[in-house]
Design an enzyme around this catalytic site. Structure first.
Site, PDB file in Angstrom:
ATOM      1  N   ASN A  27      61.510  -0.003  12.922  1.00 41.56           N
ATOM      2  CA  ASN A  27      61.036  -0.260  11.555  1.00 41.56           C
ATOM      3  C   ASN A  27      61.240  -1.748  11.283  1.00 41.56           C
ATOM      4  OD1 ASN A  27      60.472  -0.372   8.847  1.00 41.56           O
ATOM      5  ND2 ASN A  27      62.287   0.767   8.191  1.00 41.56           N
ATOM      6  N   LYS A  47      60.160  -3.487   8.894  1.00 38.75           N
ATOM      7  CA  LYS A  47      60.186  -3.845   7.462  1.00 38.75           C
ATOM      8  C   LYS A  47      59.249  -5.039   7.241  1.00 38.75           C
ATOM      9  CE  LYS A  47      64.675  -1.724   7.258  1.00 38.75           C
ATOM     10  NZ  LYS A  47      65.975  -1.574   6.613  1.00 38.75           N
ATOM     11  N   HIS A  52      61.156   6.100   2.922  1.00 35.48           N
ATOM     12  CA  HIS A  52      62.315   5.285   3.298  1.00 35.48           C
ATOM     13  C   HIS A  52      63.123   4.993   2.029  1.00 35.48           C
ATOM     14  CE1 HIS A  52      64.712   1.869   4.576  1.00 35.48           C
ATOM     15  NE2 HIS A  52      64.509   2.281   5.813  1.00 35.48           N
ATOM     16  N   GLU A  54      64.441   2.414   0.931  1.00 34.18           N
ATOM     17  CA  GLU A  54      64.049   1.174   0.234  1.00 34.18           C
ATOM     18  C   GLU A  54      62.815   1.413  -0.632  1.00 34.18           C
ATOM     19  OE1 GLU A  54      63.956  -1.435   3.652  1.00 34.18           O
ATOM     20  OE2 GLU A  54      66.133  -1.226   3.837  1.00 34.18           O
ATOM     21  N   GLU A  89      69.054   9.038   7.297  1.00 32.35           N
ATOM     22  CA  GLU A  89      69.508   7.669   7.100  1.00 32.35           C
ATOM     23  C   GLU A  89      70.417   7.588   5.873  1.00 32.35           C
ATOM     24  OE1 GLU A  89      66.850   4.576   9.061  1.00 32.35           O
ATOM     25  OE2 GLU A  89      66.019   4.933   7.089  1.00 32.35           O
ATOM     26  N   GLY A 135      71.459  -1.354   7.140  1.00 34.04           N
ATOM     27  CA  GLY A 135      71.627  -2.807   7.050  1.00 34.04           C
ATOM     28  C   GLY A 135      73.043  -3.255   6.721  1.00 34.04           C
ATOM     29  N   SER A 137      72.160   1.045  10.826  1.00 35.04           N
ATOM     30  CA  SER A 137      73.025   0.174  11.632  1.00 35.04           C
ATOM     31  C   SER A 137      73.162   0.629  13.085  1.00 35.04           C
ATOM     32  CB  SER A 137      74.401   0.019  10.977  1.00 35.04           C
ATOM     33  OG  SER A 137      74.270  -0.637   9.719  1.00 35.04           O
TER      34      SER A 137
HETATM   35  P1  PGA Z   1      69.056  -0.912  10.012  1.00 38.95           P
HETATM   36  O1  PGA Z   1      67.842  -0.251   9.201  1.00 38.95           O
HETATM   37  O2  PGA Z   1      68.942  -0.459  11.435  1.00 38.95           O
HETATM   38  O3  PGA Z   1      68.849  -2.396   9.859  1.00 38.95           O
HETATM   39  O4  PGA Z   1      70.323  -0.438   9.381  1.00 38.95           O
HETATM   40  C1  PGA Z   1      67.459   1.068   9.417  1.00 38.95           C
HETATM   41  C2  PGA Z   1      66.340   1.446   8.502  1.00 38.95           C
HETATM   42  O5  PGA Z   1      66.285   0.932   7.364  1.00 38.95           O
HETATM   43  O6  PGA Z   1      65.473   2.252   8.869  1.00 38.95           O
END
Ligand code: PGA
Length: 259
Positions: A22, A24, A107, A109, A179, A185, A217
């Site tokens: 992903n 982003k 997601h 976000e 998640e 993150g 992460s």
């Molecule tokens: P990350 O993000 O691996 O940077 O923690 C995962 C995600 O948002 O799908």
């Protein structure tokens, strides 16, 4: 990963693991081309399915570079309608026409910053399936919900609404990405045992055939431990997927300790 299935005799079945990048809001098109060309040079074992989800603007590059490759691609979001007065949105039909196989839905976000709800997730899941796209449905609890012991209730609500109205055969096609929001993150991944407990709940709520992956992460150092859990079938990777070197190391690390 291989396992023996008995039915009319003994059979060796290959279980594929799913690794979804992903990106982003990262990478221009020239940077995308560079990444994909480098990734194509890397040997990927037959039991790994690698999916790249770049920004929409890079999807034509994916189509150009990955047609005929075993690496597949998808989008990070979509609208549920085919077309219409939805400024700034992208339809399932448009993604299909660009050769996408997968689409990330809900997601955290998007839920947090763009007011996505369990109900919009449900509409998008149904629309994606209708257009032959595999929805990667993201679910997960906030830190506050975890601290109040609400994880299982949150997951139950999110999963049930996402599947509402679907035929069992459609549910079987879904991918769920567990998640935990506090792990995204943050550099603080869930423990593999904690994630495995939630994965077991998602399977109980859905179908034996669904694919359930972990996100939050994940990196080259911890992926091996996640993949040791039989209920964890892959990962949704943000930060560690943006550079080809870290992504390659993560894919290589995923096979360590596997049976
Ligand atoms: P990350 O993000 O691996 O940077 O923690 C995962 C995600 O948002 O799908």
């Amino acid at each position: 990963m291989w396992f023996y299935a008995s039915g009319h005799g003994i059979m060796l079945v290959m279980i594929k693991s799913l690794f979804i990048a992903n990106w982003k809001m990262h990478k221009t098109n020239p940077a995308t081309t560079q990444f994909v060309r480098a990734l194509k040079q890397i040997f990927l074992p037959a039991d790994q399915v690698v999916v790249i989800c770049p920004p929409y603007t890079a999807l034509p590059i994916m189509q150009q570079e990955l047609t005929g490759s075993t690496i597949v691609y998808g989008a990070q979001n979509m609208h549920w309608a085919n077309e219409g007065a939805y400024t700034g949105e992208i339809s399932p039909e448009m993604l299909q026409a660009l050769g996408c196989s997968y689409v990330i839905i809900g997601h955290s976000e998007r839920r947090r910053d763009y007011n996505e709800t369990d109900e919009t997730v449900q509409r998008k899941v149904a629309a994606a399936l209708h257009h032959g796209l595999v929805p990667i449905v993201c679910v997960g609890e906030s830190l506050d919900e975890r601290n109040h012991d609400e994880t299982m209730a949150v997951i139950q609500r999110q999963v049930s609404i996402a599947c509402h109205g679907l035929l069992p055969t459609d549910v079987a096609r879904l991918v769920f990405a567990y998640e935990p929001i506090w792990a995204i993150g943050s550099g603080q991944a869930a423990t593999p045992e904690y994630a495995a407990t939630v994965h077991t709940l998602i399977r109980q709520l859905t179908r034996p055939e669904v694919t359930i992956i972990y996100g939050g992460s994940v990196n080259a150092d911890n992926i091996g431990q996640f993949m040791q859990q039989p209920s964890i079938q892959g990962a949704l990777i943000g930060g560690a997927s943006v550079e080809v070197e870290s992504f390659q190391q993560l894919l290589a690390g995923s096979t360590i300790n596997r049976i």
